[in-house]
Every structure is written in structure tokens, then in C-alpha cells.
Write an enzyme that holds these catalytic residues in place. Structure first.
Site, PDB file in Angstrom:
ATOM      1  N   ARG A 318       0.860  -1.193   0.000  1.00  0.00           N
ATOM      2  CA  ARG A 318       0.000   0.000   0.000  1.00  0.00           C
ATOM      3  C   ARG A 318       0.888   1.232   0.000  1.00  0.00           C
ATOM      4  NH1 ARG A 318      -2.877  -4.177   2.457  1.00  0.00           N
ATOM      5  NH2 ARG A 318      -4.692  -4.603   1.152  1.00  0.00           N
ATOM      6  N   ASP A 347      -0.045  -7.362  -3.518  1.00  0.00           N
ATOM      7  CA  ASP A 347      -1.438  -7.081  -3.153  1.00  0.00           C
ATOM      8  C   ASP A 347      -2.138  -6.416  -4.336  1.00  0.00           C
ATOM      9  OD1 ASP A 347      -3.872  -6.446  -1.633  1.00  0.00           O
ATOM     10  OD2 ASP A 347      -2.650  -6.943   0.090  1.00  0.00           O
ATOM     11  N   HIS A 410      -6.438 -10.504  -3.449  1.00  0.00           N
ATOM     12  CA  HIS A 410      -5.388  -9.497  -3.232  1.00  0.00           C
ATOM     13  C   HIS A 410      -4.274  -9.628  -4.280  1.00  0.00           C
ATOM     14  CE1 HIS A 410      -6.843  -7.665   0.488  1.00  0.00           C
ATOM     15  NE2 HIS A 410      -7.210  -8.868   0.866  1.00  0.00           N
ATOM     16  N   CYS A 423     -10.192 -15.058 -14.264  1.00  0.00           N
ATOM     17  CA  CYS A 423     -11.254 -15.648 -15.067  1.00  0.00           C
ATOM     18  C   CYS A 423     -11.584 -14.704 -16.232  1.00  0.00           C
ATOM     19  CB  CYS A 423     -12.496 -15.855 -14.213  1.00  0.00           C
ATOM     20  SG  CYS A 423     -12.202 -16.946 -12.814  1.00  0.00           S
ATOM     21  N   ASP A 473      -6.607 -14.736   2.387  1.00  0.00           N
ATOM     22  CA  ASP A 473      -7.656 -13.974   3.063  1.00  0.00           C
ATOM     23  C   ASP A 473      -8.480 -13.168   2.074  1.00  0.00           C
ATOM     24  OD1 ASP A 473      -5.249 -12.511   2.576  1.00  0.00           O
ATOM     25  OD2 ASP A 473      -6.122 -10.827   3.651  1.00  0.00           O
ATOM     26  N   GLU A 474      -9.681 -12.824   2.493  1.00  0.00           N
ATOM     27  CA  GLU A 474     -10.535 -11.831   1.828  1.00  0.00           C
ATOM     28  C   GLU A 474     -10.546 -11.992   0.312  1.00  0.00           C
ATOM     29  OE1 GLU A 474     -10.233  -8.054   4.781  1.00  0.00           O
ATOM     30  OE2 GLU A 474      -8.613  -8.220   3.337  1.00  0.00           O
ATOM     31  N   CYS A 489     -14.192 -22.562 -14.467  1.00  0.00           N
ATOM     32  CA  CYS A 489     -14.228 -22.818 -13.017  1.00  0.00           C
ATOM     33  C   CYS A 489     -15.443 -23.675 -12.662  1.00  0.00           C
ATOM     34  CB  CYS A 489     -14.273 -21.504 -12.237  1.00  0.00           C
ATOM     35  SG  CYS A 489     -12.663 -20.696 -12.111  1.00  0.00           S
ATOM     36  N   TRP A 555      -6.698 -14.256  12.611  1.00  0.00           N
ATOM     37  CA  TRP A 555      -6.581 -12.795  12.571  1.00  0.00           C
ATOM     38  C   TRP A 555      -7.905 -12.085  12.768  1.00  0.00           C
ATOM     39  CZ3 TRP A 555      -8.905 -10.114   8.389  1.00  0.00           C
ATOM     40  CH2 TRP A 555      -9.393 -10.940   7.367  1.00  0.00           C
ATOM     41  N   TRP A 634      -0.469  -3.352   8.442  1.00  0.00           N
ATOM     42  CA  TRP A 634      -1.041  -3.031   7.125  1.00  0.00           C
ATOM     43  C   TRP A 634      -0.861  -1.527   6.909  1.00  0.00           C
ATOM     44  CZ3 TRP A 634      -1.762  -7.333   4.642  1.00  0.00           C
ATOM     45  CH2 TRP A 634      -2.129  -8.484   5.326  1.00  0.00           C
TER      46      TRP A 634
END
Ligand code: ACM
Ligand code: ZN
Length: 692
Positions: A318, A347, A410, A423, A473-474, A489, A555, A634
Site C-alpha cells: 500500500r 497485493d 489481493h 477468469c 484472506d478476503e 471454473c 486474525w 497493514w
């Protein structure tokens, strides 16, 4: 120069020309305080500012952190009626060369001008010397600064205990008696004082060390030089002995004894010896800047870590963190017996590590303009040579460098460079806002695996750590949704679901998690078999299964017990970094940096300290599954290295004690006492910390 780099420079030029003004004058109403006040506007949004004139701003108080670490600021005119200058308000504004304190100045707080290394002249117009914190100019040699004061006020300034230091002559170090208690963080497992003063430190110098401990000998020499001024390491009356003792059977453990003959440090391994030296270093921290510990009590210490890994994670995506600043982080963490620095290298907003096979990742993927409302160019990457250097450097401090390459989410910066990774092969811009992207790596495309394997192969030549972090994650919001509209997929999922024994997971929104598992299984298999690595990843409840032997990170707020139960069920290892205690990118107090965020909760120093890595579970969990503790940094809202340090410290010390020291030895009140001594030392060394 490559075409894309030329374009980046051109873009940079246009942005500099258009956006942030280099010279700013504010007059009249001025908002000080609140989440997005005028200081924040100046500090974070005028990223290019070189001159700031607040003389006519209606402002009598500069709040804490007001213009923290604005390295470009060369000229500052304070408000004409300023009375109060808050803590760290101009910390590390190191291009400032002179400063005028208006006649109205009454009070200057802790480290207000700390690390302003460029300052050579200060003119105070205040006839009465302002009240000033003893560390207002921390990190600076006051005798090298020319202080000009009003005619007739010289005597008052010279006789003031703090201002007088600007006029003082070079002093001999003052000798300090051995403290009654030592301030050691993390607190050792066992420390027994015999009470009697045993050893005069002026007699210390001679080092006897096992041949295998050449690095630790060097580290010890550095400690003795910096704490005691010792120059001759060959001759002296008292000896420091460093050795490996195989009878100490837990890794990273040590014993220390001090008597009239000298100091003896024995480690189970080189790391143990190093930690003994770090303990000795803290025992030699003086009270006064100019002080020296003159003698040491006879004592014995037995010390051993509670958990295997004490980690900090930094995010250079970031905001880019310059390579040299990573070295600083390694040195600082090692003092507190932290042993892993986790680099979040990729990321949505950037790809930061050179991959020779895929040069676009850094040529294109490491540059962008803006992070949310901070419209500044953010660029940079680490070469493989630099990372090899960092790994070798960190080894000297027994810090492992763990690389993280995120998957399947990410990864927008990589997808931007190589759209065939996602995709439908759609190219998307590098993300300039925080939050979660719905674009994921495609698990049904062979190129994804070819790409990841090539990346991991190159990285295995650079990072010698046995660990590789895979993110996880996420992945989209809702999670994994983008795979539902990808024909290949869907086909792959159909094949997986038709395998014998596979039935839909009752508590899942859909079965896409099996595609993530498919992807992780393949990559984990490759990492284990071909590269001999231990995979790590962020735990998400969507995983349902953790591959045995992997290390997962708990986390998410409120989900630690769920993650621990999953780790126990799947015979996996777990790192504790629950947001409630370990998210060091959250403000430590309401209103503190980062003031502008997406509604982050606070993680106070006490809250970090309160982390019990056992999380109420029994010794079976602690022995079989608990791996360690980690703090995250972060950087969506952290835009300078100093601010990264500010978020990290002193909370990382609380975390190190949670990860290292036995629960029965820990007390927050006692930690605070020890911290007040240690943080003075940190400030003298220029380390930026929040006030405890
Ligand atoms: C995370 O904070 N996204 C692991
Ligand atoms: Zn797909």
C-alpha cells in the site's frame, strides 16, 4: 529505459505539476483536532509540500502528530499566536534547517521536533523559556544547534535544566550505579539476584567465544562499544564467555550468570546466545542520555521462549517501505527477541518483488498514483539481490524473513500485468483504494499454476526461510463469487463435486471453497515436494479444512476460537494475531494516527499486552498447535517509515512479551515500569514510538 518506466516518469511529472502545492500558506480559520482536521489535510494530502506558512492561521495549539514525518518540508513558519506544540508534531521533519518559536510559545511536548536531523538554528522569541519536555528534540545533539534567544533572556535560558543543554560543553559520561531491578522486555523466565555488587563494568572487555559464535561475538562487541564505550576486546580483568550448552534443550534458550570474574552466557544454540546478549544490552541501558552503568549485581538468569515464533508483518504494497528501513525494523525487533519479519510482498495495489521471468510485475505493477484520498505517486520494488542481502543481514539478528505472495485474492496488481491470471482474462486497473477486490486468480487455468510455481521457484533462491506465506484472506466480497460466472471454473467444480464421497458442505453459501482448496492443495503440494517449504496462510472460516502441517494465522476479530478449533481438528499449527490484540495498524487510542481510516477499532498497548497466546486452551493446545504470535502493520493508512515505527512500537514489545514470557511472570503494571526505561533508550536511538 523501458517504455513503461518513461511513462511512469511522465505521469509523475504531470502529477507533481498539477496536484500537491509545494508552497502552502494558511490564513484565518484553522481546524485543529478531529479526524480530518487541517493538520491532517496538510500532512497527508499535501504530500509534496516544501514550505508551510501558518503565521496568520488562527491556531494557538499544534496537536500531536500534526505534521509527523513530512520529510520534504524545508521551511516552516509557526502560527504567530501558537502557545502549545504537541507531542511528535514535527517528528522527523528532517529537511527543516531552522525554526522560529513565536513569542507566545508556552509549552513544547515530547519529541515535538525529535529526529529533525537537519536543524541547526533555533530562534526563540519567547522571553520566558517555554516549558519543554526533556525529549522534545530527541535524537539531536543539542550542542550542535545554535539557539538564539531574546536579549535579556540569555540567563533564564542558560539556567533552565533543559534549554541549558543547548549551551552545555561536552560532558564526560556520568557513572550510574547498578539499578535495583533491571528493565528487561520480554521479562525472563527466571532471574535471581544475590544482591551484592559483583562486577565493575569498566573491567569488561575480554570475550571468549566458541568458534561457531563469531557472529554473536561481533554482536556483543557492538553492545559493549555502544553501552560502555569499550574499545579493547582482548585485554581486561573480567571476561565475558559465550558458549553453546547442549544440556539446555529448548531452542533459543540461554542462561546467564554474573559474578566477580565476569559474565557467562550459555545458549542452547546461537540464537539462545544472541538473546542472552540482548538481555545484557538491556541491563546496560543508563537512566541518563549521557550515563553509563558502572557495575552489575551478581545474578543468574534462565530464559526460554514460550512460543516458537514472534513475528511482525509489514505491508510494503500500500505504501512502499525502502529496503534500508526494513533492516532497521529487523534490528529493532531483535532487541525484544522477535524472530520473524513477514513481508507482504504482493497485493491489489502493488507487486513489490522482482521476478525475472515476469518483469512486468515490477516494471508496471509497482507503480501507481494514490491510496484512497492521498493522491501521491507510490512506487518501488525490491530486487532479488536486495532481498538476499536482507535475508543475510537478518540472519545476524536471528530474524527469519518470510515472504508472502497472496492467492487467490489481493492479486489485482499481478492480474493487471498478466490478465490471463484471472477468469476471462480481463485486464483491470491497479487498485488505488483499500478494501477487498472481487477479482481473483482463476483456479481452473493452468497458467495460474505455471505462474505461481515460477514465482515460488525464484523466491526459494532468495528467501532461505522454511516458510512461505500464501495469503488466502478476503478473496472477494462475497468470498470466491467471481468463480461462479467462469465457465471453466464451473466445469472444474463440477468435476470435483462428482468425485466419490464429496457432498455439499451444509453451512456453505456455495461450494466455491472447494476450488480454493483445490488451488491451495496444488500449490502446497508443490511447495512441500519441490521446494521443501512449510506453507502458511491467513485462516478464513470458508476454508473448512486446513492442510495438516500448515501454519494458519488467526486474525479476524471474534473468530480466534473458531480458528484454534479448526487448527486442533486438522492437526495444524496456529499463529495468533487476532485483530483485538495484534493489529498494530489500528490506532492505539481514539483520535491518534491514523486518524483517517475506515472506522478501525483501537488496539491499546494494554489490549496488546493482554494477549494470552493460549487463549484459554490447555497445555495440549499449547504443546501441539500453538506456533507463535504476530503483529500486523497493514499500510493503507501509514504513509512513512516513521509512522510504521510509530504504529509498531511500543506495542510490539507487549506482543514480544506475550510470545516469549511465561504467563505467570507477566504483569501490565510491571511491564509499563520496565517500558518507561526502555522507551527512553528507543527515543535516544531515534525510534519513533507512541507514548505509552
Ligand atoms: C487481513 O487482515 N486481511 C489478513
Ligand atoms: Zn475461472
Amino acid at each position: 529505459m523501458k517504455k513503461r518506466q518513461l511513462l511512469n516518469f511522465f505521469l509523475l511529472f504531470c502529477i507533481c505539476a498539477m496536484a500537491s502545492a509545494q508552497s502552502v500558506k494558511k490564513t484565518g480559520a484553522f481546524r485543529c483536532g478531529g479526524w480530518n482536521d487541517d493538520f491532517r489535510q496538510l500532512r497527508d494530502l499535501q504530500w509534496n509540500m516544501e514550505e508551510l506558512d501558518l503565521s496568520e492561521a488562527d491556531c494557538d495549539s499544534i496537536r500531536a502528530n500534526a505534521l509527523h514525518s513530512r520529510h520534504k518540508l524545508k521551511s516552516l513558519i509557526l502560527p504567530n499566536k501558537v502557545r502549545f506544540i504537541g507531542s511528535q508534531s514535527f517528528f522527523a521533519c528532517d529537511s527543516l534547517t531552522s525554526l522560529i518559536l513565536p513569542a507566545t510559545t508556552e509549552r513544547i511536548e515530547s519529541r515535538a521536533f525529535g529526529n529533525c536531523y537537519g536543524l541547526h538554528t533555533i530562534t526563540s522569541l519567547a522571553t520566558t523559556p517555554p516549558t519543554i519536555a526533556e525529549d522534545a528534540f530527541s535524537g539531536l545533539n543539542l550542542r550542535n544547534i545554535n539557539l538564539i534567544v531574546p536579549k535579556g533572556s540569555e540567563k533564564a535560558y542558560k539556567s533552565d535544566p533543559y534549554w541549558g543543554k543547548f549551551f552545555a560543553k561536552k560532558q564526560k559520561p556520568s557513572l550510574e550505579d547498578c539499578p535495583k531491578e533491571f528493565s528487561i522486555i520480554p521479562i525472563p523466565q527466571e532471574m535471581v539476584f544475590t544482591g551484592a555488587i559483583a562486577l565493575e563494568t569498566k573491567n569488561l572487555g575480554k570475550i571468549i567465544a566458541d568458534e561457531t559464535l563469531a557472529n554473536e561475538r561481533k554482536q556483543l562487541e557492538t553492545v559493549l562499544k555502544s553501552r560502555l564505550g569499550t574499545k579493547n576486546f582482548k585485554k581486561s580483568k573480567a571476561t565475558i564467555t559465550l558458549s553453546i550448552d547442549k544440556s539446555i534443550n529448548t531452542p533459543e534458550s540461554y542462561t546467564m550468570s554474573i559474578d566477580e570474574k565476569g559474565i557467562c552466557i550459555k545458549g542452547s544454540d546461537a540464537a539462545g546466545v544472541f538473546y542472552g546478549i540482548m538481555t545484557l544490552d538491556q541491563m546496560l541501558i543508563p537512566q541518563e542520555e549521557n550515563g553509563r552503568i558502572a557495575n552489575l549485581h551478581a545474578l543468574t538468569i534462565k530464559d526460554s521462549p514460550r512460543t516458537k515464533m514472534r513475528e511482525l508483518m509489514v505491508d510494503p504494497c500500500r505504501i512502499f517501505i525502502p529496503f534500508e528501513d526494513l533492516k532497521g525494523m529487523v534490528m529493532e525487533m531483535a532487541r525484544y527477541k522477535m524472530n520473524a519479519l513477514h513481508l507482504h510482498l504482493t497485493d491489489d495495489q502493488a507487486w513489490r518483488i522482482e521476478i525475472k521471468k515476469y518483469p512486468k510485475l515490477t516494471e508496471v505493477g509497482s507503480f501507481r498514483v494514490g491510496m484512497d484520498d492521498m493522491q501521491m505517486p507510490i512506487s518501488g520494488f525490491y530486487t532479488q539481490e536486495q532481498m538476499k542481502e536482507l535475508v543475510a543481514f537478518a540472519k545476524q539478528y536471528h530474524v527469519d524473513i518470510i515472504p508472502e505472495i497472496e492467492m487467490p485474492g489481493h492479486q489485482v496488481a499481478a492480474i493487471h500485468c498478466y490478465p490471463e491470471l484471472t477468469c476471462g482474462g480481463v485486464q483491470i486497473p491497479i487498485r488505488t483504494t483499500c478494501g477487498v477486490s472481487d477479482n481473483l486468480l482463476c483456479p481452473s487455468n493452468e497458467f495460474t499454476y505455471e505462474f505461481l510455481q515460477n514465482v515460488f521457484k525464484e523466491l526459494s533462491e532468495v528467501f532461505t526461510s522454511q516458510y512461505v506465506h500464501l495469503g488466502g484472506d478476503e478473496a472477494g466480497n462475497p468470498p470466491l463469487e467471481c468463480w461462479s460466472s467462469c465457465e471453466s471454473c464451473k466445469k472444474l467444480l463440477g468435476e470435483i463435486m462428482s468425485q466419490p464421497g464429496i457432498t455439499p458442505q451444509p453451512n456453505s453459501r456455495n461450494d466455491n471453497w472447494r476450488l480454493q482448496k483445490y488451488m491451495f492443495d496444488r500449490v502446497i503440494d508443490f511447495l512441500r515436494k519441490d521446494l521443501n517449504k512449510v506453507p502458511m496462510f491467513w485462516y478464513e472460516t470458508d476454508f473448512h479444512e486446513i492442510q495438516p502441517g500448515c501454519v494458519v494465522f488467526a486474525w479476524r476479530h471474534g473468530l480466534t476460537a473458531t480458528a484454534i478449533d479448526a487448527a486442533i481438528r486438522c492437526n495444524a499449527k496456529i499463529m495468533l494475531c487476532p485483530g483485538e490484540h495484534c493489529y498494530l495498524d489500528y490506532p492505539a487510542a481514539r483520535g491518534d494516527m491514523p486518524e483517517v481510516n475506515w472506522g478501525m477499532p483501537t488496539t491499546s498497548l494494554e489490549q496488546t499486552y493482554k494477549l494470552d497466546p493460549a487463549w484459554g486452551y490447555d497445555m495440549t493446545f499449547e504443546n501441539n498447535n500453538l506456533y507463535g504470535v504476530a503483529g500486523t502493520l497493514w499500510s493503507e493508512c501509514i504513509n512513512s517509515t516513521e509512522r510504521m515505527y510509530y504504529m509498531a512500537f511500543p506495542r510490539a514489545l507487549a506482543l514480544s512479551e506475550a510470545g516469549w514470557s511465561p504467563q505467570k511472570n507477566r504483569s501490565y503494571a510491571d511491564f509499563l515500569k520496565r517500558l518507561s526505561h526502555i522507551s527512553k533508550d528507543m527515543h535516544r536511538r531515534g525510534i519513533c514510538t507512541a507514548n505509552p
